[in-house]
Design a protein around this motif. Structure first.
Motif, PDB file in Angstrom:
ATOM      1  N   LEU A   1       0.827  -1.209   0.000  1.00  7.30           N
ATOM      2  CA  LEU A   1       0.000   0.000   0.000  1.00  7.30           C
ATOM      3  C   LEU A   1       0.861   1.258   0.000  1.00  7.30           C
ATOM      4  O   LEU A   1       1.807   1.383   0.774  1.00  7.30           O
ATOM      5  N   LYS A   2       0.516   2.194  -0.877  1.00  3.08           N
ATOM      6  CA  LYS A   2       1.195   3.491  -0.899  1.00  3.08           C
ATOM      7  C   LYS A   2       0.496   4.434   0.076  1.00  3.08           C
ATOM      8  O   LYS A   2      -0.505   4.091   0.679  1.00  3.08           O
ATOM      9  N   ALA A   3       1.031   5.631   0.228  1.00  5.10           N
ATOM     10  CA  ALA A   3       0.483   6.609   1.175  1.00  5.10           C
ATOM     11  C   ALA A   3      -0.969   6.947   0.864  1.00  5.10           C
ATOM     12  O   ALA A   3      -1.767   7.220   1.768  1.00  5.10           O
ATOM     13  N   ASN A   4      -1.332   6.918  -0.433  1.00  7.19           N
ATOM     14  CA  ASN A   4      -2.710   7.238  -0.826  1.00  7.19           C
ATOM     15  C   ASN A   4      -3.658   6.032  -0.733  1.00  7.19           C
ATOM     16  O   ASN A   4      -4.772   6.054  -1.230  1.00  7.19           O
ATOM     17  N   GLN A   5      -3.131   4.944  -0.092  1.00  8.24           N
ATOM     18  CA  GLN A   5      -3.900   3.714   0.124  1.00  8.24           C
ATOM     19  C   GLN A   5      -4.196   2.938  -1.161  1.00  8.24           C
ATOM     20  O   GLN A   5      -5.040   2.041  -1.176  1.00  8.24           O
TER      21      GLN A   5
ATOM     22  N   PHE B   1      25.823   7.451   3.474  1.00  9.09           N
ATOM     23  CA  PHE B   1      25.967   7.127   2.047  1.00  9.09           C
ATOM     24  C   PHE B   1      24.798   6.250   1.591  1.00  9.09           C
ATOM     25  O   PHE B   1      24.220   6.444   0.523  1.00  9.09           O
ATOM     26  N   GLY B   2      24.443   5.271   2.460  1.00  9.71           N
ATOM     27  CA  GLY B   2      23.314   4.390   2.150  1.00  9.71           C
ATOM     28  C   GLY B   2      22.002   5.135   2.105  1.00  9.71           C
ATOM     29  O   GLY B   2      21.113   4.800   1.328  1.00  9.71           O
ATOM     30  N   ALA B   3      21.872   6.185   2.942  1.00 11.38           N
ATOM     31  CA  ALA B   3      20.650   6.991   2.962  1.00 11.38           C
ATOM     32  C   ALA B   3      20.437   7.688   1.626  1.00 11.38           C
ATOM     33  O   ALA B   3      19.305   7.797   1.139  1.00 11.38           O
ATOM     34  N   ASP B   4      21.533   8.151   1.007  1.00 12.68           N
ATOM     35  CA  ASP B   4      21.437   8.789  -0.313  1.00 12.68           C
ATOM     36  C   ASP B   4      20.933   7.798  -1.358  1.00 12.68           C
ATOM     37  O   ASP B   4      20.116   8.141  -2.220  1.00 12.68           O
ATOM     38  N   LYS B   5      21.417   6.553  -1.272  1.00 13.21           N
ATOM     39  CA  LYS B   5      20.963   5.508  -2.204  1.00 13.21           C
ATOM     40  C   LYS B   5      19.483   5.203  -1.982  1.00 13.21           C
ATOM     41  O   LYS B   5      18.733   4.983  -2.929  1.00 13.21           O
ATOM     42  N   GLU B   6      19.088   5.166  -0.690  1.00 10.09           N
ATOM     43  CA  GLU B   6      17.688   4.904  -0.360  1.00 10.09           C
ATOM     44  C   GLU B   6      16.783   5.990  -0.938  1.00 10.09           C
ATOM     45  O   GLU B   6      15.697   5.702  -1.443  1.00 10.09           O
ATOM     46  N   LYS B   7      17.221   7.251  -0.871  1.00  9.39           N
ATOM     47  CA  LYS B   7      16.445   8.362  -1.439  1.00  9.39           C
ATOM     48  C   LYS B   7      16.182   8.132  -2.920  1.00  9.39           C
ATOM     49  O   LYS B   7      15.075   8.342  -3.427  1.00  9.39           O
ATOM     50  N   GLN B   8      17.237   7.716  -3.617  1.00  8.58           N
ATOM     51  CA  GLN B   8      17.124   7.467  -5.060  1.00  8.58           C
ATOM     52  C   GLN B   8      16.131   6.341  -5.332  1.00  8.58           C
ATOM     53  O   GLN B   8      15.289   6.441  -6.232  1.00  8.58           O
ATOM     54  N   LEU B   9      16.216   5.259  -4.540  1.00  9.28           N
ATOM     55  CA  LEU B   9      15.308   4.127  -4.710  1.00  9.28           C
ATOM     56  C   LEU B   9      13.862   4.524  -4.429  1.00  9.28           C
ATOM     57  O   LEU B   9      12.945   4.082  -5.122  1.00  9.28           O
ATOM     58  N   LEU B  10      13.675   5.352  -3.419  1.00 12.13           N
ATOM     59  CA  LEU B  10      12.326   5.814  -3.078  1.00 12.13           C
ATOM     60  C   LEU B  10      11.708   6.599  -4.236  1.00 12.13           C
ATOM     61  O   LEU B  10      10.531   6.434  -4.558  1.00 12.13           O
ATOM     62  N   ARG B  11      12.527   7.462  -4.859  1.00 11.69           N
ATOM     63  CA  ARG B  11      12.037   8.250  -6.015  1.00 11.69           C
ATOM     64  C   ARG B  11      11.677   7.343  -7.177  1.00 11.69           C
ATOM     65  O   ARG B  11      10.637   7.490  -7.810  1.00 11.69           O
TER      66      ARG B  11
ATOM     67  N   ASN C   1      10.869   4.179  -7.176  1.00 12.03           N
ATOM     68  CA  ASN C   1       9.741   3.291  -6.913  1.00 12.03           C
ATOM     69  C   ASN C   1       8.471   4.016  -6.486  1.00 12.03           C
ATOM     70  O   ASN C   1       7.453   3.378  -6.182  1.00 12.03           O
ATOM     71  N   GLU C   2       8.568   5.366  -6.448  1.00 12.81           N
ATOM     72  CA  GLU C   2       7.421   6.195  -6.062  1.00 12.81           C
ATOM     73  C   GLU C   2       6.855   5.778  -4.704  1.00 12.81           C
ATOM     74  O   GLU C   2       5.647   5.616  -4.509  1.00 12.81           O
ATOM     75  N   VAL C   3       7.762   5.580  -3.760  1.00 15.60           N
ATOM     76  CA  VAL C   3       7.392   5.194  -2.400  1.00 15.60           C
ATOM     77  C   VAL C   3       7.981   6.218  -1.438  1.00 15.60           C
ATOM     78  O   VAL C   3       9.075   6.731  -1.661  1.00 15.60           O
ATOM     79  N   THR C   4       7.271   6.515  -0.360  1.00 12.62           N
ATOM     80  CA  THR C   4       7.776   7.485   0.608  1.00 12.62           C
ATOM     81  C   THR C   4       8.622   6.788   1.676  1.00 12.62           C
ATOM     82  O   THR C   4       8.460   5.588   1.933  1.00 12.62           O
ATOM     83  N   ALA C   5       9.503   7.581   2.323  1.00 10.37           N
ATOM     84  CA  ALA C   5      10.328   7.046   3.418  1.00 10.37           C
ATOM     85  C   ALA C   5       9.435   6.571   4.558  1.00 10.37           C
ATOM     86  O   ALA C   5       9.717   5.555   5.206  1.00 10.37           O
ATOM     87  N   SER C   6       8.352   7.301   4.792  1.00  6.31           N
ATOM     88  CA  SER C   6       7.419   6.946   5.865  1.00  6.31           C
ATOM     89  C   SER C   6       6.809   5.559   5.645  1.00  6.31           C
ATOM     90  O   SER C   6       6.694   4.767   6.586  1.00  6.31           O
ATOM     91  N   GLU C   7       6.446   5.262   4.397  1.00  2.00           N
ATOM     92  CA  GLU C   7       5.883   3.946   4.073  1.00  2.00           C
ATOM     93  C   GLU C   7       6.893   2.833   4.322  1.00  2.00           C
ATOM     94  O   GLU C   7       6.564   1.779   4.881  1.00  2.00           O
ATOM     95  N   GLU C   8       8.136   3.086   3.887  1.00  2.00           N
ATOM     96  CA  GLU C   8       9.178   2.085   4.043  1.00  2.00           C
ATOM     97  C   GLU C   8       9.533   1.877   5.515  1.00  2.00           C
ATOM     98  O   GLU C   8       9.847   0.767   5.943  1.00  2.00           O
ATOM     99  N   ILE C   9       9.517   2.964   6.289  1.00  2.00           N
ATOM    100  CA  ILE C   9       9.764   2.863   7.735  1.00  2.00           C
ATOM    101  C   ILE C   9       8.703   1.978   8.389  1.00  2.00           C
ATOM    102  O   ILE C   9       9.016   1.111   9.208  1.00  2.00           O
TER     103      ILE C   9
END
Length: 500
Positions: free
Chosen positions: A122-126, A436-446, A448-456
């Protein structure tokens, strides 16, 4: 496993029936929990049905789309025939964020069941987002040929993960799932031998080459539960891994685990090829059969490898050989076997046996933990991987962690507390790695169109699941060792409350 899994396997029953059997043996009367059990079984049935619908969807796309045609062309180049693709029900997941989800919803399945089946999240918009996108799909079947999940290999697209498996679900548990076990179990018992490979493609092509006693760990991990399942059919295990790769040490640990569980372990010499699929594709089926027929006992393999390129007349080479082989001899459970190989090594090195025994007495080897999950390609446990991912995401999007700190191991708990309080972290190298890993995670989130909050939220959900599993394991051990019926009843009630 635990005492409940043991009874389930031996008696061939579901969890609640196993619980009743144990309760009767302990003289404990249980309350009725038929309604919750019925609900659980209904959910299993629904997930099983939705997985089957998803597989038909994937099969349709590989046989009826332009991208599917290119997928089949790729597979043909990798040694697959049209018949093989259909036999193993290989499919294709289209490059779409919601095509599968919409298809399943149109068939009457709700979002919760689709998500619980591991097909979407589920994405943020359900709204649902498909987990498998632009991937060749290999269906995973259980021992009784029931569909339990999928492995997806990326195709014609760049992705951080080359292979993607179904996450843990009510049906799929990667610490138990063995690819091809449904097709191989009869042949394994018949030949009294199991050949273990790393990947799905290796397994399928090995079957097509005539060796139908082959199963795969599917590139993830080998665990004691995998080995317990294999042990039902044979004690003779052949590893067909790349023994000279960067992951050779991890492979050795997997072999040690098998040896500690009293398997007769052999290995295949794949020569210059890195996996069985390459052997079959480049050298042909006959070459593969010859390699299988020449399976080498693990101690013979270690001896050959240790002496390779060494000069036994050189005292330093003698020392290196002994340092390499004595720990392997120490790992043998039988003292007669140990004596045999010490004598053999003394002869080959042309040294006195008593001198070698002196060195042997100094050797210390780590005891293999039966409950430990041994990663073939990665030394991190599942929990630590999730903890690392959470920490990277936390650096992107800080949340209040006070209520969830109990889920983390001491190392990560300490780091999170210090970051939350703005205190200094002593391990600068590790912290730098996380940023460094956080920067990679940001790229992956963009991407995959997923928010950090969803992944958390997803990380917390998985950590809670692991925490619960650990709690269940501890309770089952207490039940197994407890003699007092009243205490057993209380522990059983506590266990049952955990799974409701």
């Amino acid at each position: 496993g635990d005492i409940f899994e043991f009874v389930k396997r031996i008696e061939g029953v579901e969890f609640y029936d196993a619980l009743k059997i144990l309760a009767e043996k302990a003289g404990v009367k249980l309350k009725s929990y038929n309604k919750s059990n019925l609900k659980d079984r209904t959910e299993r049935q629904k997930i099983s049905e939705v997985l089957e619908q998803a597989l038909k969807f994937f099969e349709y796309y590989i046989h009826n789309s332009k991208k599917g045609t290119r997928t089949k062309e790729y597979l043909v180049k990798r040694g697959f025939s049209e018949e093989l693709i259909k036999e193993w029900r290989i499919g294709y997941a289209p490059d779409s964020f919601d095509k599968l989800s919409k298809f399943l919803e149109s068939r009457g399945y709700n979002k919760m069941i689709i998500e619980k089946a591991g097909l979407s999240f589920l994405k943020a918009n359900q709204e649902l987002c498909d987990r498998f996108r632009s991937r060749i799909i290999f269906p995973f079947f259980g021992i009784n040929s029931e569909l339990i999940g999928f492995t997806g290999r990326i195709f014609e697209k760049d992705d951080f993960a080359k292979y993607l498996n179904t996450p843990s679900t009510i049906l799929y548990d990667k610490s138990r799932a063995l690819f091809g076990i449904d097709k191989a179990k009869v042949e394994i018992r018949k030949k009294d031998q199991c050949i273990l490979v790393e990947g799905n493609v290796d397994c399928i092509l090995a079957h097509s080459a005539g060796t139908k006693n082959v199963i795969a760990v599917s590139g993830t991990a080998l665990t004691d539960m995998h080995l317990r399942i294999i042990k039902r059919y044979t004690l003779n295990l052949v590893f067909a891994f790349d023994m000279d790769s960067a992951g050779a040490k991890a492979t050795e640990r997997a072999i040690d685990l098998a040896r500690s569980m009293e398997f007769n372990v052999s290995v295949l010499d794949l020569g210059k090829e890195k996996d069985p699929a390459d052997v079959i594709l480049k050298q042909g089926k006959d070459s593969w059969i010859k390699i299988v027929d020449k399976a080498e006992d693990i101690m013979d393999f270690y001896f050959r490898k240790a002496f390779l390129g060494k000069d036994i007349n050189n005292v330093f080479d003698k020392k290196k050989i002994a340092e390499e082989l004595l720990p392997q001899i120490k790992k043998l459970n039988n003292s007669i076997e140990q004596a045999h190989f010490i004598q053999k090594l003394a002869r080959k090195l042309m040294v006195r046996e008593e001198d070698l025994r002196k060195e042997f007495s100094k050797v210390r080897v780590d005891k293999v933990e039966k409950k430990e999950i041994i990663e073939i390609k990665d030394n991190l446990s599942q929990k630590e991987k999730i903890e690392k991912k959470f920490l990277k995401l936390y650096l992107i999007n800080k949340i209040d962690v006070k209520e969830i700190l109990y889920l983390f191991s001491p190392k990560y708990r300490d780091i999170l507390e210090k970051i939350a309080k703005g205190e200094e972290i002593e391990d600068k190298g590790f912290l730098s790695e996380m940023f460094f890993g956080a920067d990679k995670e940001k790229q992956l989130l963009r991407e995959n169109e997923v928010t950090a909050s969803e992944e958390i939220k997803n990380c917390i959900k998985n950590l809670k699941r692991i925490f619960l599993e650990e709690k269940k394991r501890n309770l089952s051990l207490k039940i197994k060792n407890e003699k007092d019926p009243k205490v057993i009843e209380r522990l059983m009630e506590e266990y049952l409350n955990l799974i409701k």
